[in-house]
Design a protein around this motif. Structure first.
Motif, PDB file in Angstrom:
ATOM      1  N   HIS A 197       0.848  -1.195   0.000  1.00 29.10           N
ATOM      2  CA  HIS A 197       0.000   0.000   0.000  1.00 29.10           C
ATOM      3  C   HIS A 197       0.882   1.243   0.000  1.00 29.10           C
ATOM      4  CE1 HIS A 197      -3.981  -1.642   0.374  1.00 29.10           C
ATOM      5  NE2 HIS A 197      -3.785  -2.193   1.567  1.00 29.10           N
ATOM      6  N   ASP A 206      -7.176   9.330   1.800  1.00 26.96           N
ATOM      7  CA  ASP A 206      -7.145   8.119   2.605  1.00 26.96           C
ATOM      8  C   ASP A 206      -7.104   8.460   4.088  1.00 26.96           C
ATOM      9  OD1 ASP A 206      -6.716   5.100   2.608  1.00 26.96           O
ATOM     10  OD2 ASP A 206      -5.063   5.779   3.871  1.00 26.96           O
ATOM     11  N   GLU A 207      -7.802   7.649   4.880  1.00 28.36           N
ATOM     12  CA  GLU A 207      -7.770   7.756   6.328  1.00 28.36           C
ATOM     13  C   GLU A 207      -7.215   6.447   6.883  1.00 28.36           C
ATOM     14  OE1 GLU A 207      -8.833  10.425   8.154  1.00 28.36           O
ATOM     15  OE2 GLU A 207      -9.445  11.595   6.403  1.00 28.36           O
ATOM     16  N   GLN A 208      -6.910   6.411   8.171  1.00 30.74           N
ATOM     17  CA  GLN A 208      -6.397   5.183   8.773  1.00 30.74           C
ATOM     18  C   GLN A 208      -7.372   4.023   8.583  1.00 30.74           C
ATOM     19  OE1 GLN A 208      -5.501   5.834  12.893  1.00 30.74           O
ATOM     20  NE2 GLN A 208      -3.864   7.297  12.478  1.00 30.74           N
ATOM     21  N   THR A 243      -1.275   4.680   5.630  1.00 31.39           N
ATOM     22  CA  THR A 243      -2.064   5.849   5.254  1.00 31.39           C
ATOM     23  C   THR A 243      -1.131   7.013   4.947  1.00 31.39           C
ATOM     24  OG1 THR A 243      -3.960   7.209   5.907  1.00 31.39           O
ATOM     25  CG2 THR A 243      -2.323   6.742   7.619  1.00 31.39           C
ATOM     26  N   CYS A 244      -1.683   8.074   4.415  1.00 30.52           N
ATOM     27  CA  CYS A 244      -0.896   9.282   4.111  1.00 30.52           C
ATOM     28  C   CYS A 244      -1.812  10.473   4.376  1.00 30.52           C
ATOM     29  CB  CYS A 244      -0.395   9.275   2.684  1.00 30.52           C
ATOM     30  SG  CYS A 244      -1.616   8.748   1.491  1.00 30.52           S
ATOM     31  N   TYR A 298      -2.523  -0.770   9.188  1.00 31.54           N
ATOM     32  CA  TYR A 298      -2.855   0.187   8.139  1.00 31.54           C
ATOM     33  C   TYR A 298      -1.621   0.907   7.609  1.00 31.54           C
ATOM     34  CZ  TYR A 298      -2.444   3.811  11.750  1.00 31.54           C
ATOM     35  OH  TYR A 298      -1.975   4.637  12.737  1.00 31.54           O
ATOM     36  N   TYR A 330      -6.330   5.988  -6.207  1.00 28.03           N
ATOM     37  CA  TYR A 330      -6.764   5.425  -4.926  1.00 28.03           C
ATOM     38  C   TYR A 330      -7.103   3.939  -5.072  1.00 28.03           C
ATOM     39  CZ  TYR A 330      -9.264   4.681  -0.599  1.00 28.03           C
ATOM     40  OH  TYR A 330      -9.656   4.179   0.626  1.00 28.03           O
ATOM     41  N   MET A 356     -12.067   6.684   4.230  1.00 31.84           N
ATOM     42  CA  MET A 356     -11.779   7.531   3.080  1.00 31.84           C
ATOM     43  C   MET A 356     -12.702   8.739   3.059  1.00 31.84           C
ATOM     44  SD  MET A 356     -13.607   4.844   0.464  1.00 31.84           S
ATOM     45  CE  MET A 356     -13.331   5.701  -1.057  1.00 31.84           C
TER      46      MET A 356
END
Length: 200
Positions: free
Chosen positions: A85, A184-186, A110-111, A108, A121, A189
Motif C-alpha cells: 500500500h 485516505d484515512e487510517q 495511510t498518508c 494500516y 486510490y 476515506m
C-alpha cells in the motif's frame, strides 16, 4: 472538527462522503463476515494452483517448527501487504505512514491529507491483493514439489481474504467519476467532487 484535508484541492471541490470501516460495529462485523466467502473462494483458487501447478503432495506432516514458521510467514505477509500500500502511495507522490489500530487489530498504511485521483486510490487499495497474489502463484510454480507450496498457498489465501476492506473501499470509490479526489484515512476515506458534479 475541521474535515478539510491539508493537501490543496481545486477550489471548486467539496467533500461528498466520509466513510469509515470502523464507523459502526455493525459495519465492521458485516465486512469481516464477507471475508469468509472470500476466504473460501481464494482457498479453492490457491488449492487448485498448489495442487496442479505446485504439485502439492497428497499428504504431509506438521510439526511445531513448521507451525512457528507458518505464523512468521503470515506476519511477514501482513507487513508486505501494508508495505505495498505504502509503496503504491509513494509512486503517486504521497508520504505513507504505518500503524496498528489495536482495538480492532487493524494494520494500516495511510498518508494523512494526500488527495489521490480516484483511479490512483483504487490502485493503492488493490495493489497488495494483485501483486502478492501473483507473487504467491509464481512462487508456487517455481518451488513446485516442495513444502513451500503449502506455505505460499496459505499466505495467498490469508492475504486475499484479508483484502476485503480494500475491495469494499475500491467499490465505493468506483461509484464516483474519475474526476473525484479521495483522501485516505487510517480506517476509511473521504471523497471530494467538483460542486457541479456532486453525487448524493
Amino acid at each position: 472538527m475541521d474535515n478539510t484535508p491539508s493537501t490543496s484541492l481545486p477550489d471548486h471541490y467539496q467533500q461528498v462522503l466520509y466513510w469509515r470501516l470502523t464507523g459502526s460495529p455493525a459495519r465492521l462485523i458485516l465486512i469481516q463476515a464477507l471475508a469468509v466467502p472470500l476466504f473460501i473462494l481464494s482457498g479453492w483458487f490457491f488449492f487448485q494452483i498448489a495442487l496442479h501447478l505446485g504439485k502439492l503432495p497428497s499428504s504431509f506432516s506438521i510439526d511445531l517448527n513448521q507451525v512457528g514458521f507458518t505464523l512468521a510467514a503470515i506476519f511477514i505477509t501482513i507487513v508486505l501487504h501494508e508495505w505495498l500500500h505504502g509503496i503504491t502511495m509513494k509512486i503517486f507522490g504521497a508520504k505513507p505512514q504505518y500503524g496498528i489500530k489495536w482495538k480492532q487489530l487493524l494494520f494500516y498504511a495511510t498518508c494523512p491529507g494526500h488527495a489521490f485521483h480516484r483511479n490512483q486510490y483504487v490502485a493503492v487499495a488493490l495493489a497488495p491483493l494483485v501483486v502478492l497474489s501473483l507473487l504467491f502463484v509464481l512462487g508456487i510454480w517455481l518451488l513446485s514439489g516442495t513444502g513451500w507450496v503449502a506455505l505460499l498457498g496459505i499466505c495467498g489465501v490469508l492475504n486475499a481474504s484479508g483484502a476485503i476492506g480494500d475491495i469494499w473501499m475500491s467499490g465505493i470509490a468506483l461509484r464516483y467519476p474519475t474526476a473525484a479526489y479521495i483522501v485516505d484515512e487510517q480506517d476509511g476515506m473521504r471523497v471530494f467532487l467538483p460542486i457541479s458534479k456532486e453525487i448524493n
